[in-house]
Design a protein around this motif. Structure first.
Motif, mmCIF file in Angstrom:
data_model
loop_
_atom_site.group_PDB
_atom_site.id
_atom_site.type_symbol
_atom_site.label_atom_id
_atom_site.label_comp_id
_atom_site.label_asym_id
_atom_site.label_seq_id
_atom_site.Cartn_x
_atom_site.Cartn_y
_atom_site.Cartn_z
ATOM 1 N N SER A 366 31.875 38.739 67.231
ATOM 2 C CA SER A 366 30.613 38.316 67.260
ATOM 3 C C SER A 366 30.340 37.535 68.153
ATOM 4 N N LYS A 367 29.172 37.538 68.807
ATOM 5 C CA LYS A 367 28.617 36.930 69.826
ATOM 6 C C LYS A 367 27.955 35.560 69.139
ATOM 7 N N PRO A 368 28.194 34.352 69.940
ATOM 8 C CA PRO A 368 27.711 33.265 69.470
ATOM 9 C C PRO A 368 26.107 33.183 68.911
ATOM 10 N N GLY A 369 26.312 32.488 67.982
ATOM 11 C CA GLY A 369 24.996 32.444 67.205
ATOM 12 C C GLY A 369 24.682 33.537 66.330
ATOM 13 N N ALA A 370 25.528 34.421 65.959
ATOM 14 C CA ALA A 370 25.461 35.429 65.001
ATOM 15 C C ALA A 370 25.645 34.888 63.659
ATOM 16 N N GLY A 371 25.141 35.829 62.670
ATOM 17 C CA GLY A 371 25.047 35.313 61.315
ATOM 18 C C GLY A 371 26.069 36.340 60.623
ATOM 19 N N ILE A 372 26.955 35.766 60.202
ATOM 20 C CA ILE A 372 28.104 36.489 59.178
ATOM 21 C C ILE A 372 27.533 36.582 57.648
ATOM 22 N N VAL A 373 27.597 37.725 57.015
ATOM 23 C CA VAL A 373 27.253 37.967 55.620
ATOM 24 C C VAL A 373 28.371 38.309 54.897
ATOM 25 N N VAL A 374 28.829 37.611 53.659
ATOM 26 C CA VAL A 374 30.024 37.906 52.855
ATOM 27 C C VAL A 374 29.209 38.135 51.531
ATOM 28 N N ARG A 375 29.351 39.470 51.188
ATOM 29 C CA ARG A 375 28.501 40.006 49.883
ATOM 30 C C ARG A 375 29.505 40.173 48.859
ATOM 31 N N ILE A 376 29.319 39.804 47.772
ATOM 32 C CA ILE A 376 30.174 40.032 46.371
ATOM 33 C C ILE A 376 29.477 41.072 45.634
ATOM 34 N N THR A 377 30.242 42.216 45.288
ATOM 35 C CA THR A 377 29.519 43.080 44.394
ATOM 36 C C THR A 377 30.319 43.277 43.243
ATOM 37 N N GLN A 378 29.603 42.923 42.136
ATOM 38 C CA GLN A 378 30.168 43.166 40.679
ATOM 39 C C GLN A 378 30.066 44.830 40.381
ATOM 40 N N GLN A 379 31.265 45.414 40.261
ATOM 41 C CA GLN A 379 31.251 47.025 39.652
ATOM 42 C C GLN A 379 31.789 46.765 38.315
ATOM 43 N N PRO A 380 31.676 48.004 37.739
ATOM 44 C CA PRO A 380 32.181 48.018 36.107
ATOM 45 C C PRO A 380 33.933 47.667 36.100
ATOM 46 N N ALA A 381 34.498 48.413 37.272
ATOM 47 C CA ALA A 381 35.991 47.853 37.160
ATOM 48 C C ALA A 381 36.751 47.409 38.252
ATOM 49 N N ALA A 382 35.681 46.894 39.107
ATOM 50 C CA ALA A 382 36.329 46.101 40.341
ATOM 51 C C ALA A 382 35.352 45.368 40.947
ATOM 52 N N ILE A 383 35.611 44.506 41.798
ATOM 53 C CA ILE A 383 34.822 43.657 42.383
ATOM 54 C C ILE A 383 35.138 43.613 43.958
#
Length: 468
Positions: A366-383
């Motif tokens: 990523s370039k300087p100043g970029a925004g990184i997103v960590v997304r957590i998704t709850q599914q029926p059998a997995a995360i």
């Protein structure tokens, strides 16, 4: 000791034939025995009735010699048929050895067996009482048939039956051997093809079309194993080449810098600088070796064992804090969103290592100043935990191989200064191994300048059950 399928089949054919012949022979032997006994009984019954009629109508002593002459005529010289008439009046008696017969004949009227002295086989006899008539008192009539012909017939039949059964078993063995040879011919051909397989031609496969259905399934399974072995062999070969390449660079740097330092007199600060540089290369070597050992344990089926029920968001935030200095220096941000309350059974040290590799990868590309997103998704059998960062798009042909060891899409994609972040191409491979150790999987996509790489783990307390 090797066991031949042909020999086993022939032995089974022989045992089956012996059992069948034994059952059929026993049945035939029993039928013959009953039929011969019935014929003897019919013969005895017929002779007894004829003789009983003749004696029953003779009560005159003057006519008794005619009865005796008739009985002499009916008695063969070989003694196979014998007649005895026993009574209180000597004038109305007949037969040889009446005293012996009188002692033996203690059975009631009907069929009996008598064993006379000097005879090898017994006599089958029929006894009956003839009522008095005129001057003749009541007498006992005994008609006996020698059992020798009967026994000889049964003995001859038994010998013939055993002999024919053995010959039949031998013929079945020979025929079974031929059948086994013909039936196992495709297996021998398959074995010959298998012996021709070698490491120089890993793409060679066994032929399926001419084989019977029973061997086709085996051949398909064997070809599948060959295909997996070829893939593993190619992967190992590529892995060895990559390892050699990765280790060669730091070793070359170590050797080169050391040779330059020793080429002439150096000051202590200069040697200290060389040792510091060598230490960095050695640390890199140690990191590569440790990562390789970890991946080797994962390949052998090692699973995450020290599982604890933890909050996924909290573990991610702890990992983000570790990169706080790098993020501040690059003016990057990391935002954790999605199902913040998701929880799962994880081995925290492995989970943080996987998150660290994903964040390291996102920061590096990523370039300087970029925004990184960590997304957590709850599914029926997995995360699912997905790390997204803006950057140059990745072609679809590269996405499936991002998690291969030492695989790099393009060195030009690294938007960071290589001197600030070092990597040796095992980060995402370790992420995949950690996901597998938890019973999960990995994924990657690149759409509209946004690259998303992540992994999934079983939801709730099912992690341990799935990896077991």
């Amino acid at each position: 000791m090797k066991r031949s399928i042909t020999v086993r089949l022939v032995a089974m054919f022989a045992l089956a034939a012996l059992l069948i012949f034994s059952l059929i022979g026993s049945a035939l032997y029993g039928v013959l025995r009953r039929e011969l006994a019935r014929h003897q009984q019919d013969e005895l019954n017929t002779r007894f009735q004829d003789t009983q009629y003749m004696i029953g109508h003779n009560g005159d002593p003057s006519r008794w010699p005619r009865v005796q002459a008739k009985l002499d005529t009916l008695s063969p010289a070989d003694g196979s048929i014998r007649y005895w008439v026993l009574g209180d009046d000597p004038r109305f008696q007949y037969g040889k050895g009446l005293a012996e017969i009188d002692q033996l004949d203690r059975n009631p009227n009907g069929m009996s067996t008598m064993q006379l002295r000097g005879r090898e086989y017994p006599l089958h006899a029929m006894t009956g009482t003839i009522p008095p008539f005129m001057d003749r008192p009541a007498v006992r009539l005994i008609v006996a048939v020698d059992a020798a012909p009967y026994m000889h017939t049964m003995h001859a039949f038994l010998l013939a039956l055993v002999g024919l059964s053995l010959v039949g078993v031998l013929l079945v063995m020979l025929l079974g051997y031929w059948i086994a040879q013909v039936g196992l011919r495709p297996l021998k051909q398959l074995s010959s093809e298998a012996q021709a397989l070698g490491p120089r031609n890993l793409s060679q496969r066994l032929k399926i079309s001419p084989l019977p259905d029973e061997l086709s399934d085996l051949t398909i399974a064997f070809n599948g194993a060959l295909e997996r072995m070829e893939g593993a062999y190619n992967q190992l070969e590529a892995f060895n080449a990559d390892v050699a390449h990765e280790l060669r660079t730091p070793l070359a740097n170590l050797i080169g810098e050391t040779q330059v330092a020793l080429s002439r007199q150096r000051t202590a600060p200069h040697f200290e600088e060389v040792l510091q540089s060598n230490l960095e290369e050695l640390e890199r070597l140690r990191s590569i070796i440790n990562d390789m050992l970890f991946l080797a344990r994962a390949d052998q089926g090692e699973a995450a064992t020290s599982l604890v029920h933890a909050s996924i968001a909290q573990e991610i935030n702890k990992t983000v804090e570790f990169f706080e200095f790098v993020l501040d220096e690059s003016k990057m941000t990391v935002n954790v969103d999605g199902d913040i309350g998701a929880e799962a059974s994880i081995e925290t040290s492995l989970f943080r290592r996987a998150m660290s590799n994903l964040l390291h990868n996102a920061i590096q590309h990523s370039k300087p100043g970029a925004g990184i997103v960590v997304r957590i998704t709850q599914q029926p059998a997995a995360i699912q935990i997905a790390v997204s960062n803006p950057g140059q798009p990745i072609a679809g042909t590269h996405l499936p191989r991002l998690f291969d060891r030492f695989y790099r899409v393009d060195a030009a994609r690294n938007d960071r200064d290589p001197s600030q972040l070092h990597g040796h191409g095992l980060g995402l491979a370790i992420v995949k191994a950690i996901a597998k150790m938890h019973g999960g999987s990995v994924f990657a996509n690149s759409v509209a300048g946004l690259t998303t790489i992540g992994f999934s783990i079983p939801a709730g307390d099912d992690t341990l059950q799935q990896i077991n």
